[in-house]
Every structure is written in structure tokens, then in C-alpha cells.
Design a protein around this motif. Structure first.
Motif, mmCIF file in Angstrom:
data_model
loop_
_atom_site.group_PDB
_atom_site.id
_atom_site.type_symbol
_atom_site.label_atom_id
_atom_site.label_comp_id
_atom_site.label_asym_id
_atom_site.label_seq_id
_atom_site.Cartn_x
_atom_site.Cartn_y
_atom_site.Cartn_z
ATOM 1 N N PHE A 80 0.765 -1.608 0.088
ATOM 2 C CA PHE A 80 -0.138 -0.214 -0.193
ATOM 3 C C PHE A 80 0.793 1.927 -0.111
ATOM 4 O O PHE A 80 0.913 2.146 -1.220
ATOM 5 N N ILE A 81 2.018 1.398 0.758
ATOM 6 C CA ILE A 81 2.788 2.182 1.070
ATOM 7 C C ILE A 81 3.504 2.321 -0.160
ATOM 8 O O ILE A 81 3.709 3.357 -1.161
ATOM 9 N N GLU A 82 4.153 1.432 -0.724
ATOM 10 C CA GLU A 82 4.288 2.123 -2.272
ATOM 11 C C GLU A 82 3.437 1.620 -2.947
ATOM 12 O O GLU A 82 3.764 3.023 -4.619
ATOM 13 N N LEU A 86 0.957 4.475 -3.105
ATOM 14 C CA LEU A 86 0.643 5.846 -2.298
ATOM 15 C C LEU A 86 1.337 6.544 -2.802
ATOM 16 O O LEU A 86 1.420 7.616 -2.649
ATOM 17 N N ASN A 87 3.390 6.079 -2.396
ATOM 18 C CA ASN A 87 4.278 6.812 -3.078
ATOM 19 C C ASN A 87 4.001 6.282 -4.499
ATOM 20 O O ASN A 87 4.694 8.321 -5.129
ATOM 21 N N GLN A 88 4.167 5.719 -5.456
ATOM 22 C CA GLN A 88 3.758 6.369 -6.098
ATOM 23 C C GLN A 88 2.732 7.160 -7.105
ATOM 24 O O GLN A 88 3.138 7.977 -8.278
ATOM 25 N N LEU A 89 1.761 7.466 -5.914
ATOM 26 C CA LEU A 89 0.702 7.901 -6.600
ATOM 27 C C LEU A 89 0.711 9.188 -6.270
ATOM 28 O O LEU A 89 0.859 10.548 -7.447
ATOM 29 N N GLU A 90 1.853 9.842 -5.667
ATOM 30 C CA GLU A 90 1.865 11.047 -4.571
ATOM 31 C C GLU A 90 3.485 11.256 -5.491
ATOM 32 O O GLU A 90 4.325 12.384 -4.650
ATOM 33 N N ARG A 91 3.873 10.675 -6.550
ATOM 34 C CA ARG A 91 4.953 11.528 -6.219
ATOM 35 C C ARG A 91 5.812 12.219 -6.880
ATOM 36 O O ARG A 91 6.904 13.009 -7.033
ATOM 37 N N ASN A 92 4.856 13.340 -7.836
ATOM 38 C CA ASN A 92 5.049 14.620 -7.567
ATOM 39 C C ASN A 92 5.016 15.877 -5.824
ATOM 40 O O ASN A 92 5.048 15.787 -6.115
ATOM 41 N N SER A 93 4.669 14.934 -4.942
ATOM 42 C CA SER A 93 4.342 15.652 -3.808
ATOM 43 C C SER A 93 5.904 15.851 -2.722
ATOM 44 O O SER A 93 7.049 15.388 -3.057
ATOM 45 N N PHE A 110 6.399 14.589 0.233
ATOM 46 C CA PHE A 110 6.729 13.905 1.080
ATOM 47 C C PHE A 110 6.244 12.009 0.571
ATOM 48 O O PHE A 110 6.180 11.998 -0.854
ATOM 49 N N ARG A 111 6.956 11.501 1.678
ATOM 50 C CA ARG A 111 7.066 10.335 1.341
ATOM 51 C C ARG A 111 6.214 9.298 2.503
ATOM 52 O O ARG A 111 6.923 9.417 3.381
ATOM 53 N N TYR A 112 5.390 8.444 2.083
ATOM 54 C CA TYR A 112 4.966 7.627 3.024
ATOM 55 C C TYR A 112 5.828 6.525 3.798
ATOM 56 O O TYR A 112 7.054 6.191 3.247
ATOM 57 N N ARG A 113 6.030 6.490 4.906
ATOM 58 C CA ARG A 113 6.231 5.111 5.682
ATOM 59 C C ARG A 113 5.378 4.629 6.748
ATOM 60 O O ARG A 113 4.733 5.214 7.587
ATOM 61 N N LEU A 114 6.057 3.153 7.659
ATOM 62 C CA LEU A 114 5.387 2.787 8.324
ATOM 63 C C LEU A 114 5.951 3.578 9.513
ATOM 64 O O LEU A 114 7.824 3.911 9.702
ATOM 65 N N PRO A 115 6.013 3.891 10.556
ATOM 66 C CA PRO A 115 6.222 4.291 11.703
ATOM 67 C C PRO A 115 7.783 3.664 12.592
ATOM 68 O O PRO A 115 7.426 2.275 12.831
ATOM 69 N N THR A 116 8.470 3.365 13.268
ATOM 70 C CA THR A 116 9.696 2.806 13.435
ATOM 71 C C THR A 116 8.277 2.640 15.547
ATOM 72 O O THR A 116 7.884 3.922 15.493
ATOM 73 N N VAL A 117 9.351 1.780 16.622
ATOM 74 C CA VAL A 117 8.071 1.223 17.301
ATOM 75 C C VAL A 117 8.839 3.040 17.844
ATOM 76 O O VAL A 117 7.637 3.353 19.143
ATOM 77 N N GLU A 118 10.031 3.204 18.083
ATOM 78 C CA GLU A 118 10.194 4.422 19.241
ATOM 79 C C GLU A 118 9.353 6.086 18.643
ATOM 80 O O GLU A 118 8.558 6.671 19.456
ATOM 81 N N GLU A 119 9.501 5.865 17.532
ATOM 82 C CA GLU A 119 8.684 7.048 16.901
ATOM 83 C C GLU A 119 6.798 6.792 17.376
ATOM 84 O O GLU A 119 6.562 8.058 17.952
ATOM 85 N N TRP A 120 6.674 5.579 16.943
ATOM 86 C CA TRP A 120 4.945 5.325 17.419
ATOM 87 C C TRP A 120 4.811 5.500 19.066
ATOM 88 O O TRP A 120 3.770 5.778 19.627
ATOM 89 N N GLU A 121 5.360 5.047 20.242
ATOM 90 C CA GLU A 121 5.226 5.101 21.162
ATOM 91 C C GLU A 121 5.656 6.861 21.500
ATOM 92 O O GLU A 121 4.387 7.049 22.873
ATOM 93 N N PHE A 122 6.810 7.472 21.429
ATOM 94 C CA PHE A 122 6.786 9.423 21.707
ATOM 95 C C PHE A 122 5.375 9.391 21.448
ATOM 96 O O PHE A 122 4.609 10.456 21.934
#
Length: 263
Positions: free
Chosen positions: A141-143, A145-152, A154-166
């Protein structure tokens, strides 16, 4: 031996003053204001250093240390949320000196369908979080979405555990009943996103509703069928990348293109 002569003090002063007047080359001792009863000297004022001209560059300041300037804080209110073509509202947070845009809500079934053209969820509803998606499904899904928004920018990804917990901890603790759909109040199924109170960062459903995938195959936060002790910012476990469950969904992080290339 001749007797030793003494001179009155006034005579010595007159002599010294006479020498000073008629012999310019002779320098008398300068008394301080408190020592000389005949002469009061002006009090010397400390010179005030004028500021440098406006054109002169200011001296560099010492960078703030982590003791005076916290690293993990929300970005200033002037930073606006970003909304993508799917209508995902991404809120800016600052983590370890980097600005991350967290999706305000879990990815919905409607958003998943707009990208992938299908709906794998067991519990159905357009505004409910997509569920029964594996880590492999989410990465696809992320791949896409990034292709659909290639002119944006920003790039999308999952958060790391540390980012998510913060992000889940927000700026303080919330009452679980007010913030989460979990076993005592969910009615045995996930609910539409945003139905509970947001945390201090403005993020909804970080606890409860559905477990959320993080990078590396970890899930965090608890779900609609979990007791209270399993719904917490530091609670989670690792899942198989191919595993699918009706209680697992996800949310996204967006980073500026320049930041994404450095990761």
C-alpha cells in the motif's frame, strides 16, 4: 653634632606647592578624593561599551543543550498540517530534531480502497480502520501511495516503534475510556476513526480500536478486544509479516523528500 632640625607640616606643603607652580616639570603626587582635603577630584564613571553597528554580524550564540531545550516536543503551532490527495490529515511532530507528519487517524477502509482497489477487512465500514492486513500488504500500500504521490514533496512509511511510542504518549496521559475503544466499551468490534478524544498531539485512536503496524513487524497500542492492561503506549508484540488479523491496522508517517532519502 648639630641638632636635627624639624619643619612644620604646613611649611612642607607650601614648599611642595611652590615647586609645582614655578617648575612645570615637577609632578606632585595626585591624591584620591578621600585623601586630599584641598582638592576634590571628579568621580570617574565607568565607560559604557556601545553596541556594534547594525551592519556588523552578531556574535554566535552557544547552542542550547538538551537540558534547556527538549528534543522531543511538538513543532510550533505555525507549522500547518499536511493533507494528501486521499484526504489524510498529517500532523507535524518533532522527534529527535526531525519533523515527522503523523496521520491524525488510522488508515480507513475507504482510503485503502482508493489506493488498492479492494477491501480486505473483516469488520466493514468506510470510516472504520482497515483491518486484516499483513505487514506485506501494508508495505505494498505504501509503495503504491508513494507512486501515486510521486510529485509530492513527502514520502510515506510506517513509524518506527520509538516514533510511534513518542506520538502515542502525546503531551500527557488520558483517561482510557475517553481515549480508546477497548474491551469494556467497544461492543466487540472496531469503531469509526476519531470517535474518541485525541491525545495531546491531536492524534486519535493511538490506543485501542486496532493494533497498529510499526516498522520491523511490531504492533503497538492494543485493540477493541483488549483489556486495559494491553492498551498502552509501551505495549505491543511482534507479528509475522504475513499474519492477518481483524484487530490489526496501521497509520502512516510522512517525511519530506530530502529526509526520506537520508534514511
Amino acid at each position: 653634632m648639630p641638632a636635627r632640625r624639624t619643619y612644620p607640616v604646613t611649611g612642607i606643603l607650601a614648599c611642595v606647592l611652590g615647586i609645582s607652580l614655578f617648575n612645570p616639570g615637577f609632578t606632585t603626587q595626585v591624591w584620591g578624593q578621600g585623601d586630599n582635603p584641598f582638592r576634590k577630584e571628579p568621580v570617574k564613571r565607568k565607560s559604557v561599551r556601545k553596541p556594534p553597528p547594525a551592519s556588523r554580524p552578531a556574535a554566535p550564540t552557544t547552542p542550547a543543550t538538551s537540558a534547556t531545550k527538549p528534543v522531543n516536543v511538538p513543532v510550533p503551532p505555525a507549522s500547518r498540517p499536511m493533507v494528501n490527495t486521499l484526504g489524510m490529515e498529517m500532523l507535524p511532530l518533532r522527534f529527535n530534531g526531525q519533523v515527522l507528519y503523523f496521520s491524525r487517524y488510522e488508515v480507513t477502509q475507504q482510503q485503502w480502497y482508493a489506493v488498492m482497489g479492494n477491501n480486505p477487512s473483516y469488520h466493514r465500514g468506510d470510516t472504520m480502520p482497515v483491518n486484516r492486513v499483513s505487514l506485506e500488504d501494508v508495505l505494498q500500500f505504501i509503495e503504491t501511495l508513494n507512486q501515486l504521490e510521486r510529485n509530492s514533496s513527502f514520502r510515506y512509511r510506517l513509524p518506527t516503534v520509538e516514533e510511534w511510542e513518542f506520538a502515542a504518549r502525546g503531551s500527557g496521559s488520558l483517561n482510557l475510556d475517553a481515549a480508546a475503544w477497548y474491551q469494556p466499551n467497544s461492543g466487540g468490534r472496531p469503531r469509526p476513526v476519531g470517535g474518541k478524544q485525541s491525545n495531546g498531539f491531536g492524534l486519535h485512536d493511538m490506543l485501542g480500536n486496532v493494533w497498529e503496524w510499526c516498522a520491523g513487524g511490531f504492533v503497538r497500542g492494543g485493540a477493541y478486544d483488549c483489556p486495559a492492561e494491553q492498551c498502552g503506549a509501551g505495549v505491543g508484540h511482534k507479528e509475522s509479516p504475513q499474519g492477518r488479523d481483524s484487530s490489526i491496522g496501521f497509520r502512516l508517517v510522512a517525511t519530506p523528500v530530502a529526509e526520506s532519502r537520508r534514511q
